[in-house]
Scaffold this active site. Sequence first.
Site, mmCIF file in Angstrom:
data_model
loop_
_atom_site.group_PDB
_atom_site.id
_atom_site.type_symbol
_atom_site.label_atom_id
_atom_site.label_comp_id
_atom_site.label_asym_id
_atom_site.label_seq_id
_atom_site.Cartn_x
_atom_site.Cartn_y
_atom_site.Cartn_z
ATOM 1 N N GLN A 51 0.824 -1.213 0.000
ATOM 2 C CA GLN A 51 0.000 0.000 0.000
ATOM 3 C C GLN A 51 0.861 1.267 0.000
ATOM 4 O O GLN A 51 0.450 2.310 0.513
ATOM 5 C CB GLN A 51 -0.957 0.001 1.193
ATOM 6 C CG GLN A 51 -2.142 -0.947 1.009
ATOM 7 C CD GLN A 51 -2.973 -0.568 -0.220
ATOM 8 O OE1 GLN A 51 -3.149 0.595 -0.549
ATOM 9 N NE2 GLN A 51 -3.504 -1.571 -0.903
ATOM 10 N N SER A 52 2.045 1.194 -0.584
ATOM 11 C CA SER A 52 2.965 2.341 -0.590
ATOM 12 C C SER A 52 2.414 3.521 -1.401
ATOM 13 O O SER A 52 2.104 3.383 -2.591
ATOM 14 C CB SER A 52 4.299 1.890 -1.186
ATOM 15 O OG SER A 52 5.084 3.016 -1.522
#
Length: 327
Positions: free
Chosen positions: A75-76
């Site tokens: 989920q960067s």
Amino acid sequence: MILEMLPRFHLAEFPTPIHYLESFSKAFNGPAIFMKRDDVTLLGMGGNKTRKLEFLIGEAMKQEKDTLVTAGGLQSNHCRLTAAAARKAGLSCHLVLNGEKPEIPNGNLLLDKIFGANVHYCDRKDRDRRLSQVAEDLVAVGKKPYVIPVGGSNSIGSVGYVVAMLELETQLKDMHIKPDAIVFATSSGGTQAGLTLGAKITNFSGQVIGISIDQTKTGDEPFLPILTEIANTTAQRIGSHIQLVEEDFSLNCDYLGAGYAMPGDIEFNAIRDLAQHEGILLGPVYTARAMGGLIDLIQKEYFTKDQTILFWHTGGTPELFAWANEL
Ligand SMILES: *Cc1c(COP(=O)(O)O)cnc(C)c1O
């Protein structure tokens, strides 16, 4: 300073807005809270990596690279914005993401796909090695990869947050406000290093407090030497003679919770509190943790009613959709 001469690729409109959170400030009966909206930088759903990427991509283009390669968690936000920025600059993008390929991508990972990034999944422990391997493989097929470190936090990316501090100085003058503290989420360090260096350059009189998302002062990789190193190499890059020492950084590590990307009550409550008072969203991983920390510090009277706080919103709202079940 030689800021104007550094290669820079335009990605968004600046300055980002600042506004007073009237209802939210009153709800906690504490300091006046203002918010700097780096969550609404115009590229690819916004966030702090946009400012760093302007300088990183400037450098990549100067070196005539054709592909951006970087790494992060599934989920960067950094990876999502690198994927978006690559497209605007006409470059390809490869992302090394630690985590398992989900059946249905959501949140930032969905956006990575929509931006056409090539995603390589790996284990966290293999991430650095995989990042180098992907770059080597690209060279082997005749591509020119430009490798951006995790979070874009090096002396190039961090210049973006020195510039942000100069931007803030002008805005604060226009608005006639003098924050006693700037509070924000810190993790790979480029934001904090740039803001703290920028604060020195502009003689900012308040505190610049990073609420740690996952970094610690002790252990295998203590964070203060990392911040100092990024700040001092950034100072050199912009031709400033300022050199910072570890004591120049304010780092609060009291809100690490269950770990990175493991939000709990403090984060989910901060998300609901801000959303329901102001209609503004936070991301569960970074900004909700930092805001949860700020609320706690207000409740503990570390910050008092007569003070003014600027919360620097660093973005991350697309993360919300990956935590739909918990929210
Ligand atoms: C990356 C990130 C941060 C932390 O910034 P660093 O420069 O890595 O310390 C804070 N907030 C959000 C939303 C981020 O994506």
